[in-house]
Structure formats: C-alpha cells, structure tokens
Design a protein around this motif. Sequence first.
Motif, PDB file in Angstrom:
ATOM      1  N   UNK A  82       0.832  -1.208   0.000  1.00 16.53           N
ATOM      2  CA  UNK A  82       0.000   0.000   0.000  1.00 16.53           C
ATOM      3  C   UNK A  82       0.865   1.256   0.000  1.00 16.53           C
ATOM      4  N   UNK A  83       1.935   1.250   0.798  1.00 16.34           N
ATOM      5  CA  UNK A  83       2.833   2.414   0.822  1.00 16.34           C
ATOM      6  C   UNK A  83       3.579   2.581  -0.493  1.00 16.34           C
ATOM      7  N   UNK A  84       3.813   1.485  -1.181  1.00 19.31           N
ATOM      8  CA  UNK A  84       4.515   1.547  -2.463  1.00 19.31           C
ATOM      9  C   UNK A  84       3.605   2.061  -3.574  1.00 19.31           C
ATOM     10  N   UNK A  85       2.347   1.664  -3.546  1.00 20.25           N
ATOM     11  CA  UNK A  85       1.426   1.953  -4.638  1.00 20.25           C
ATOM     12  C   UNK A  85       0.670   3.271  -4.442  1.00 20.25           C
ATOM     13  N   UNK A  86       0.347   3.614  -3.223  1.00 16.99           N
ATOM     14  CA  UNK A  86      -0.540   4.756  -2.943  1.00 16.99           C
ATOM     15  C   UNK A  86      -0.043   6.093  -3.509  1.00 16.99           C
ATOM     16  N   UNK A  87       1.241   6.461  -3.361  1.00 20.20           N
ATOM     17  CA  UNK A  87       1.649   7.773  -3.908  1.00 20.20           C
ATOM     18  C   UNK A  87       1.423   7.905  -5.418  1.00 20.20           C
ATOM     19  N   UNK A  88       1.742   6.844  -6.161  1.00 19.16           N
ATOM     20  CA  UNK A  88       1.541   6.908  -7.613  1.00 19.16           C
ATOM     21  C   UNK A  88       0.059   7.022  -7.943  1.00 19.16           C
ATOM     22  N   UNK A  89      -0.789   6.286  -7.210  1.00 15.55           N
ATOM     23  CA  UNK A  89      -2.224   6.370  -7.462  1.00 15.55           C
ATOM     24  C   UNK A  89      -2.756   7.765  -7.147  1.00 15.55           C
ATOM     25  N   UNK A  90      -2.249   8.379  -6.094  1.00 13.89           N
ATOM     26  CA  UNK A  90      -2.680   9.744  -5.751  1.00 13.89           C
ATOM     27  C   UNK A  90      -2.265  10.730  -6.837  1.00 13.89           C
ATOM     28  N   UNK A  91      -1.012  10.624  -7.275  1.00 14.18           N
ATOM     29  CA  UNK A  91      -0.510  11.561  -8.286  1.00 14.18           C
ATOM     30  C   UNK A  91      -1.253  11.405  -9.605  1.00 14.18           C
ATOM     31  N   UNK A  92      -1.475  10.179 -10.026  1.00 18.87           N
ATOM     32  CA  UNK A  92      -2.165   9.953 -11.297  1.00 18.87           C
ATOM     33  C   UNK A  92      -3.640  10.320 -11.170  1.00 18.87           C
ATOM     34  N   UNK A  93      -4.241  10.047 -10.007  1.00 15.26           N
ATOM     35  CA  UNK A  93      -5.649  10.400  -9.811  1.00 15.26           C
ATOM     36  C   UNK A  93      -5.891  11.884  -9.977  1.00 15.26           C
ATOM     37  N   UNK A  94      -5.007  12.700  -9.445  1.00 13.50           N
ATOM     38  CA  UNK A  94      -5.157  14.153  -9.568  1.00 13.50           C
ATOM     39  C   UNK A  94      -4.513  14.687 -10.844  1.00 13.50           C
ATOM     40  N   UNK A  95      -3.283  14.283 -11.103  1.00 15.96           N
ATOM     41  CA  UNK A  95      -2.558  14.809 -12.262  1.00 15.96           C
ATOM     42  C   UNK A  95      -3.165  14.382 -13.582  1.00 15.96           C
ATOM     43  N   UNK A  96      -3.635  13.153 -13.645  1.00 13.26           N
ATOM     44  CA  UNK A  96      -4.260  12.675 -14.880  1.00 13.26           C
ATOM     45  C   UNK A  96      -5.542  13.426 -15.190  1.00 13.26           C
ATOM     46  N   UNK A  97      -6.326  13.704 -14.158  1.00 15.79           N
ATOM     47  CA  UNK A  97      -7.575  14.456 -14.356  1.00 15.79           C
ATOM     48  C   UNK A  97      -7.267  15.881 -14.813  1.00 15.79           C
ATOM     49  N   UNK A  98      -6.296  16.518 -14.155  1.00 15.57           N
ATOM     50  CA  UNK A  98      -5.910  17.877 -14.555  1.00 15.57           C
ATOM     51  C   UNK A  98      -5.352  17.923 -15.966  1.00 15.57           C
ATOM     52  N   UNK A  99      -4.525  16.933 -16.311  1.00 15.86           N
ATOM     53  CA  UNK A  99      -3.960  16.876 -17.662  1.00 15.86           C
ATOM     54  C   UNK A  99      -5.064  16.681 -18.692  1.00 15.86           C
ATOM     55  N   UNK A 100      -6.043  15.865 -18.363  1.00 17.72           N
ATOM     56  CA  UNK A 100      -7.159  15.639 -19.283  1.00 17.72           C
ATOM     57  C   UNK A 100      -7.929  16.932 -19.550  1.00 17.72           C
ATOM     58  N   UNK A 101      -8.155  17.705 -18.511  1.00 20.53           N
ATOM     59  CA  UNK A 101      -8.870  18.979 -18.677  1.00 20.53           C
ATOM     60  C   UNK A 101      -8.043  19.950 -19.521  1.00 20.53           C
ATOM     61  N   UNK A 102      -6.759  20.054 -19.232  1.00 22.59           N
ATOM     62  CA  UNK A 102      -5.891  20.956 -19.999  1.00 22.59           C
ATOM     63  C   UNK A 102      -5.805  20.525 -21.462  1.00 22.59           C
ATOM     64  N   UNK A 103      -5.701  19.233 -21.695  1.00 17.88           N
ATOM     65  CA  UNK A 103      -5.624  18.750 -23.072  1.00 17.88           C
ATOM     66  C   UNK A 103      -6.911  19.027 -23.837  1.00 17.88           C
ATOM     67  N   UNK A 104      -8.032  18.958 -23.159  1.00 16.63           N
ATOM     68  CA  UNK A 104      -9.296  19.307 -23.807  1.00 16.63           C
ATOM     69  C   UNK A 104      -9.337  20.758 -24.225  1.00 16.63           C
ATOM     70  N   UNK A 105      -8.776  21.624 -23.399  1.00 15.61           N
ATOM     71  CA  UNK A 105      -8.722  23.051 -23.725  1.00 15.61           C
ATOM     72  C   UNK A 105      -7.797  23.305 -24.907  1.00 15.61           C
ATOM     73  N   UNK A 106      -6.645  22.645 -24.912  1.00 13.74           N
ATOM     74  CA  UNK A 106      -5.714  22.818 -26.032  1.00 13.74           C
ATOM     75  C   UNK A 106      -6.334  22.266 -27.319  1.00 13.74           C
TER      76      UNK A 106
END
Length: 184
Positions: A82-106
């Motif tokens: 859980x300690x190994x996997x959780x940080x990546x899941x947190x980063x992708x959960x937030x960063x992926x959503x933000x990147x998706x929104x920005x890419x839609x705007x571009x």
Amino acid sequence: MIGPSALLKPVTALVAVGLLVVFLTEGEEPVPAKTRLVQPRLRVDATSDAEARQMRRATLHLARELGAAARCDVAAPAREVERCVAPALQHVGMGGRGASILLGTVAASVPSGHCLTYLLGLAAANSAAADNARWLLMNLYQYRSRERRRALVGQVNLAYRMMRRASRAAAPDVCAPGAGQPAA
C-alpha cells in the motif's frame, strides 16, 4: 393642480425626440436579438506545439510513476505494498484528471488532423488512468490478500502501459506548425 399648458411642453418634447429617433434610424439594419459569439481561430501554432510537448512530458512522468508502482513486490506485507502503490495512485488520480482537462482546452483550439487526434488520445488516456487510479485508491484496503495485491499491481501496470503508449503515439513534433497540418 397642473394645467393643460404645463403638460403640453414635456409631452411635445417627448414626441419630438421620439420622431427624431424614428427618422434618424430609418433605413438602418435592425440589430439582431441574439449576439453571435466570436469563434476562436483554429490553427496549429507555437503555443499548441509547446503545450502538446509539455503534456507529453507530464503524461510520461505520470506513466513512470505508475511503472514504478507496478514493480512493487506483491509478496511483501500488505502495508508495504500500500505504501509503495498509494503515492503513484494519488498523483495519477489528480494529475491525470488535470492533464485531461488541460488537453481538452488545447484540443479546442486545434483544427482536425494528426495533432488533434494525438491530443484527444492523450486526454482520453489521462482521464481513464485518473479514473482507474482514484477507484483503486478508494478500494486499496480491499487488496490485502496476496491474490488481490497481484490484481492491484496488474491494474496499475495496465494504466502504466496505456499512458506510455498514448504519450508515444505520435512524433514529438506532431503539433508543430507546418508538420503536415491543414493550412490555417
């Protein structure tokens, strides 16, 4: 009390102004009731190229984090996984959503072509990986058994491969001005 002569001057002035307005505006085109919104000019320029390159790097960075999480040892105790996997899941959960929104705007400012196809593919991969990561993170504690930890790491590996493949789906200069795009 106000007499008729006192009311006659303001009424006469009002009628004169009304007639003046009618005669001065005669022959002009009527103003449309609905105002048309200004459409953005669709073109591939240096800004869209820079944004596409930056979003490619961001997607690759998130993919690398998922790749590291996919290599977590499933034989380790559940808390370590859980300690190994959780940080990546947190980063992708937030960063992926933000990147998706920005890419839609571009993508909204780019004409149809290879660049738009690439940007929409990146947006879809980021959105899907973010949704999957948030779901896995919410249900992380249900993956305590070794078999379930193996399934968790397998899901992380799928998201990693999807984001990596999407970011490398086109040449780095796919959104560069004059890179085979239609003329603006």
